[in-house]
Each structure stands twice: as structure tokens, then as C-alpha cells.
Write an enzyme that holds these catalytic residues in place. Structure first.
Site, short mmCIF file in Angstrom:
data_model
loop_
_atom_site.label_atom_id
_atom_site.label_comp_id
_atom_site.label_asym_id
_atom_site.label_seq_id
_atom_site.Cartn_x
_atom_site.Cartn_y
_atom_site.Cartn_z
N ASN A 139 63.46 -37.54 24.49
CA ASN A 139 63.15 -36.66 23.35
C ASN A 139 62.36 -35.46 23.87
O ASN A 139 61.47 -35.62 24.71
CB ASN A 139 62.28 -37.49 22.38
N HIS A 175 60.81 -28.46 16.41
CA HIS A 175 59.58 -27.80 15.95
C HIS A 175 59.83 -26.29 16.03
O HIS A 175 59.68 -25.68 17.09
CB HIS A 175 58.38 -28.20 16.82
N ASP A 192 60.25 -29.36 11.79
CA ASP A 192 59.42 -28.58 10.87
C ASP A 192 59.59 -27.10 11.22
O ASP A 192 60.04 -26.76 12.32
CB ASP A 192 57.94 -29.01 10.83
N GLU A 238 61.95 -34.35 14.91
CA GLU A 238 60.60 -33.97 14.47
C GLU A 238 60.63 -32.60 13.78
O GLU A 238 59.77 -31.75 13.99
CB GLU A 238 59.64 -33.90 15.68
N GLU A 271 59.24 -35.66 26.17
CA GLU A 271 58.84 -34.37 26.72
C GLU A 271 58.71 -34.36 28.24
O GLU A 271 57.65 -34.02 28.79
CB GLU A 271 57.54 -33.90 26.04
O1 G2I Z 1 52.52 -32.18 18.44
C1 G2I Z 1 53.57 -32.43 17.54
C2 G2I Z 1 54.50 -33.50 18.07
C3 G2I Z 1 55.24 -33.01 19.29
N1 G2I Z 1 56.17 -34.00 19.77
C4 G2I Z 1 55.62 -35.32 20.02
C5 G2I Z 1 54.85 -35.82 18.83
O2 G2I Z 1 54.25 -37.07 19.12
C6 G2I Z 1 53.79 -34.82 18.40
O3 G2I Z 1 53.11 -35.40 17.28
C7 G2I Z 1 51.77 -35.04 17.13
C8 G2I Z 1 51.20 -35.73 15.91
O4 G2I Z 1 51.91 -35.34 14.76
C9 G2I Z 1 49.74 -35.33 15.74
O5 G2I Z 1 49.14 -36.06 14.69
O6 G2I Z 1 51.05 -35.40 18.25
C10 G2I Z 1 49.71 -34.92 18.19
C11 G2I Z 1 48.99 -35.20 19.49
O7 G2I Z 1 49.69 -34.69 20.56
C12 G2I Z 1 48.99 -35.58 17.03
O8 G2I Z 1 47.70 -35.04 16.88
C13 G2I Z 1 46.66 -35.90 17.10
C14 G2I Z 1 45.39 -35.08 17.18
O9 G2I Z 1 45.51 -34.19 18.27
C15 G2I Z 1 44.22 -35.98 17.38
O10 G2I Z 1 43.04 -35.23 17.36
C16 G2I Z 1 44.21 -37.05 16.34
O11 G2I Z 1 43.19 -38.00 16.61
O12 G2I Z 1 46.56 -36.83 16.04
C17 G2I Z 1 45.54 -37.77 16.28
C18 G2I Z 1 45.61 -38.85 15.20
O13 G2I Z 1 45.48 -38.29 13.94
#
Ligand code: G2I
Length: 481
Positions: A196, A232, A263, A261, A155
Site C-alpha cells: 500500500n 490522499h 480523502d 485511504e 509505504e
Molecule cells: O497519515 C495518513 C495515513 C497515511 N497512510 C498510512 C495511514 O496509516 C496514515 O494514517 C494516519 C492516521 O489516520 C492518523 O490518525 O496515521 C497517522 C500517523 O502516521 C495517525 O496520526 C496519529 C498521530 O500522529 C498521533 O499523534 C496519534 O497519537 O494518530 C495517533 C492516534 O490518534
């Protein structure tokens, strides 16, 4: 052992008559098998907390997915929470799961503005480059040989195509990207190195910015192997403009491209119209990748709404994935992916002739392990479709089988006019269903009863299930009424 057992199951399916086989093969392959037939993978992201959910892992590792991406556990805050103190426990757990289930791993991600531990943001700008290079070197060296690709930079752009500020950009300008790629190449010469981003899926200012960046890196001799398109999407915002053409222009630079990614979210609640639109989006994305030779694969950002990131980020939105929060396949979205990958849905079930059963048990013997041979021959001898009962017919088959579990599928056919069905059978060897989709089921001891869902009461209909087995896995006679 696992391969031999799967081999036996495949041989069993291969015993159907040639005409039926074409339909059967088209109807039953997993998403990854369909993608693999086109030289691509189909994968799902996952996360550590989810790995203790056995119903979840049965599907994640059950054959639908040939690739996984850790959703969080290889990020900077997970791998280097304190300066020069590295922790690989969570990432390693996902690599181990993937290796046990024949899944490739995409590494995600080395340099990103988000999920950075506080100490990175507190560094004086003069120290950021060394800290970034050390992070990349340590993490990419640890996962060398375990990941086939890295999202080295994640990003880098704002939506208007300008560079996003981050500790790295603030310290080094856009040169941090070339430096990160070169450092990653030195640490892991075999991994494919990606940039990415999201909202780059279609033609537009942001994807133009990515395109220009990549061309500039290539002209400087910077190692860059691929571009990831996160995918996304949201049905309320429309489908990205000319996605296939966009992927193709990057591929034409000599790069791999991947949907990393995927969805497709919606404003809740779900309804049939939104599901249908979502299915179109899934189908379009998959077809775009399928049409571009250098599109190496598609990853959905977890496979079930149970573990989607969407509701936590977009209040009131969700239902973004092809499996619902109860781990049930959504037929609309799932079938849209199947057809996008060139598969066929809702095809009539094959029937197995007695002579085909004999050849199944004979052909299973030479290559399969003794227990696999036993189960294959036992299964085959019981696998003929029963005579029609109550105006409908059920045909039970094993589509995949491994050490302790198997995936079954039952096809229901009937003359026109029927609007509901009930399928029953009795397991002979203590098999236990752990989950079932495309119907509602009860199991009491050996006896299983499956009734249609509201949406598939009119045959032809198919339901599938996962179950445990040990010793022998005979195919029962399924009856329909
Ligand atoms: O935001 C969706 C994706 C966008 N592109 C990059 C990816 O790395 C990103 O993935 C998401 C994860 O799927 C989430 O699971 O990234 C988020 C954070 O930017 C992740 O969320 C975080 C929560 O914000 C936290 O509160 C939590 O502690 O997941 C953490 C672990 O569960």
C-alpha cells in the site's frame, strides 16, 4: 432480526409503482449498496476513540459503509508496544463493531516505517528480521478469519521511486518486502496480501517503482494479491495523471487493486468553488475504480472532517471528507461519489398508491418477523403522499431500518419558483431524530419541523435523517409549506 427488519423496509419501498421505483431505487441506495451493485465495497476508516461517539457510529454502522479499516489500532505501536508483548484490545474492538454492522475489515498495517515503538528502532540489525517475522506471524494469526486483506507492507517508497529507509530496509534491503509477504501468507493463507502506498495513484515515477516491484515479486513467486492506492489527494496539487489507466496496468498483472485511504483536502476555508473541485476529484477516483473490474473497493480515510488526520498534519488544510465536522453530508462531495458509483441524485420522489400499500403489508408478512410485519404494514398504510399543501409536497419514506434505529428520507417537490420550504410531521410512536442532513430541524415531543438549508431551498430537494424507534415505526404524514 436486523435482516428481517431491513427486509421489511425494502419491501415497503418495493411497493411503489414500477416507474417510480426506478427513480426511487436510484436515489436511495447507500454508497456501499451502489458499490456492491458493481461487485465492490465502499468503506470508511475508523478509530477507537470515535466508537464512543454515538452520532458518529450511527452513520458508520448505518449502512453507508460495508467495510472499515482501523486507522491506527492494528499498527505495530498498538499491537506490540513492547517486544513480544501483544495487545489486541483496540483492534478487536473495531473488528467487533464491524462484525455487528456487516462491515468487512482491511488489516492495516504489518510493516511500516512509522508508528513503530522505540524498541524496534533500537534493535541491532541482526535481530530485525526475526522481530519482523514474529510480529507478522503473531498479529496476522490473531486476526486470521477477521480481516479479508492485509496491508502487509505500507509505504515502501520515497516519492522519487527509490526505497525508503526504515529499520527493515536498513537490515535486509528491499528483500524485507518478500520476506514480509511470505511470512504473512504462512500466518493467514486466506487474507489478500497487499502493498500500500501514497502518491502512486496516477502514472509517474513512484507508481512505476511499485509496478516494477510487484512484477519482480511475482517473477520470484512471492505471494502478492493486491496493491493499495491510498488516494490522499489535495485540490491544490491537481488530479493524479491517468488514474484509471494506472489501476488497470496493475490489474492486468493479475492483482486486485483498491483505493485504500481516500480523502481530498483543500486549503481552508471551504468555499463553493473548492467544494466543486473536490467533488470532481471524488467523482474521478470513484469512476476510475468503477471502470476497473479488479478494483475491489474504495475506503475513505474516515468519513467526517470531525476525525480527519489532515488538519493535524497539514496546517491550514482540511475539509477533506464527504461529511463535515458536524456529521452532516456535504452534498457536493457525497453526490459526486453517488454518481461515480452509477447512482442518481436529485431524482423526483415516488408516490405510494393505496394498492401498493396493500401489497407492501401483504408481502412483508411471510418473510418478516412479527414486529417487522407490524411496522411495515402500519407504515405502508400511512405512506401515501398527502395532497399538495402550500404549493409543495413532501414524501416521507424509510430507506433502512435496524433494531433500534432507522434512516428516513423526505423528498420535497414544488412547482417552479419556490425558494424555501418547511416540512412538518408528527411521530405516532415516540420516534426521535438523532441527526438530520439536507435541512435544519427541531423536534419538540412528537412534532418535527424541517426547514431547507440555504443551498436547497428550491425543490426538488431531499433531506435524510437518522432516528430511534421501538415497537412500531409508522410512517407519518409529512406536510410541506
Ligand atoms: O497519515 C495518513 C495515513 C497515511 N497512510 C498510512 C495511514 O496509516 C496514515 O494514517 C494516519 C492516521 O489516520 C492518523 O490518525 O496515521 C497517522 C500517523 O502516521 C495517525 O496520526 C496519529 C498521530 O500522529 C498521533 O499523534 C496519534 O497519537 O494518530 C495517533 C492516534 O490518534
Amino acid at each position: 432480526m436486523r435482516r428481517a427488519l431491513i427486509g421489511a423496509a425494502v419491501l415497503l419501498v418495493a411497493a411503489v409503482s414500477t416507474a417510480a421505483m426506478v427513480r426511487a431505487e436510484a436515489a436511495t441506495p447507500t454508497l456501499n449498496a451502489l458499490a456492491a451493485a458493481k461487485g465492490k465495497y465502499f468503506g470508511s476508516a475508523t478509530d477507537n476513540g470515535e466508537l464512543s461517539d454515538t452520532a458518529y457510529t450511527a452513520i458508520l454502522g448505518g449502512g453507508e459503509f460495508g467495510q472499515t479499516t482501523p486507522g491506527n489500532s492494528m499498527k505495530w505501536d498498538a499491537t506490540e508496544p513492547n517486544r513480544n508483548s501483544f495487545s489486541y484490545t483496540r483492534g478487536d474492538a473495531i473488528v467487533t463493531f464491524a462484525q455487528q454492522h456487516n462491515m468487512k475489515v482491511r488489516g492495516h498495517t504489518l510493516v511500516w516505517h512509522s508508528q513503530l515503538p522505540g524498541w524496534v528502532g533500537s534493535l541491532p540489525t541482526t535481530e530485525v528480521q526475526a522481530a519482523m517475522e514474529n510480529h507478522i506471524t503473531q498479529v496476522a494469526t490473531h486476526y486470521r478469519g477477521k480481516v479479508f486483506a492485509w496491508d502487509v507492507v505500507n509505504e515502501p517508497f520515497n516519492d522519487d521511486g527509490t526505497f525508503r529507509t526504515s529499520p527493515f530496509y536498513n537490515a535486509m534491503g528491499s528483500a524485507y518486502i518478500a520476506d514480509a509477504l511470505r511470512t504473512a501468507r504462512a500466518a493467514d493463507p486466506d487474507a489478500k496480501l497487499y502493498i500500500n502506498d501514497y502518491n502512486t495513484d496516477g502514472l509517474g515515477a513512484k507508481s512505476d517503482a511499485m509496478f516494477n516491484l510487484v512484477k519482480s515479486l511475482q517473477s520470484q513467486g512471492v505471494p502478492i494479491d493486491g496493491v493499495g492506492f491510498q488516494g490522499h489527494l489535495a485540490i491544490q496539487y491537481g488530479f493524479p495523471s491517468q488514474m484509471q489507466q494506472n489501476l488497470q496496468r496493475f490489474a492486468d498483472l493479475g492483482l486486485d487493486v483498491a483505493i485504500t485511504e481516500l480523502d481530498v483536502r483543500m486549503v481552508l476555508p471551504r468555499d463553493a468553488t473548492k467544494d466543486a473541485t473536490q467533488a470532481t476529484y471524488y467523482n474521478n477516483v470513484v469512476k476510475a475504480c468503477a471502470a476497473v473490474t479488479r478494483c475491489v473497493g474504495i475506503t475513505i480515510w474516515d468519513y467526517t472532517d470531525k476525525y480527519s488526520w489532515v488538519p493535524n498534519t497539514f496546517s491550514g488544510q482540511g475539509a477533506a471528507l464527504p461529511w463535515d465536522e458536524n456529521l452532516q453530508k456535504k452534498p457536493t462531495a457525497y453526490n459526486a461519489i453517488v454518481t461515480g458509483l452509477g447512482g442518481v441524485v436529485d431524482s423526483p420522489s415516488p408516490s405510494v398508491s393505496p394498492s401498493a400499500s396493500r401489497s407492501a403489508s401483504a408481502s412483508a408478512s411471510p418473510s418478516a418477523s412479527p414486529s417487522a410485519s407490524r411496522s411495515a404494514s402500519a407504515s405502508a398504510s400511512a405512506s401515501s403522499s398527502p395532497p399538495p399543501a402550500g404549493g409543495c409536497t413532501a414524501t416521507y419514506k424509510i430507506v433502512n431500518q435496524w433494531d433500534t434505529g432507522f434512516q428516513g428520507e423526505v423528498n420535497v417537490t414544488a412547482p417552479a419558483g419556490r425558494t424555501s420550504w418547511t416540512v412538518t410531521w408528527s411521530f405516532a410512536n415516540g420516534q426521535t431524530i438523532t441527526q438530520l442532513w439536507g435541512g435544519t430541524y427541531t423536534q419538540s415531543g412528537a412534532s418535527v419541523t424541517v426547514k431547507n438549508e440555504t443551498w436547497n431551498g428550491t425543490p426538488p430537494a431531499t433531506f435524510g435523517f437518522l432516528a430511534n424507534w421501538s415497537g412500531t415505526n409508522a410512517i407519518p404524514t409529512a406536510r410541506c409549506s
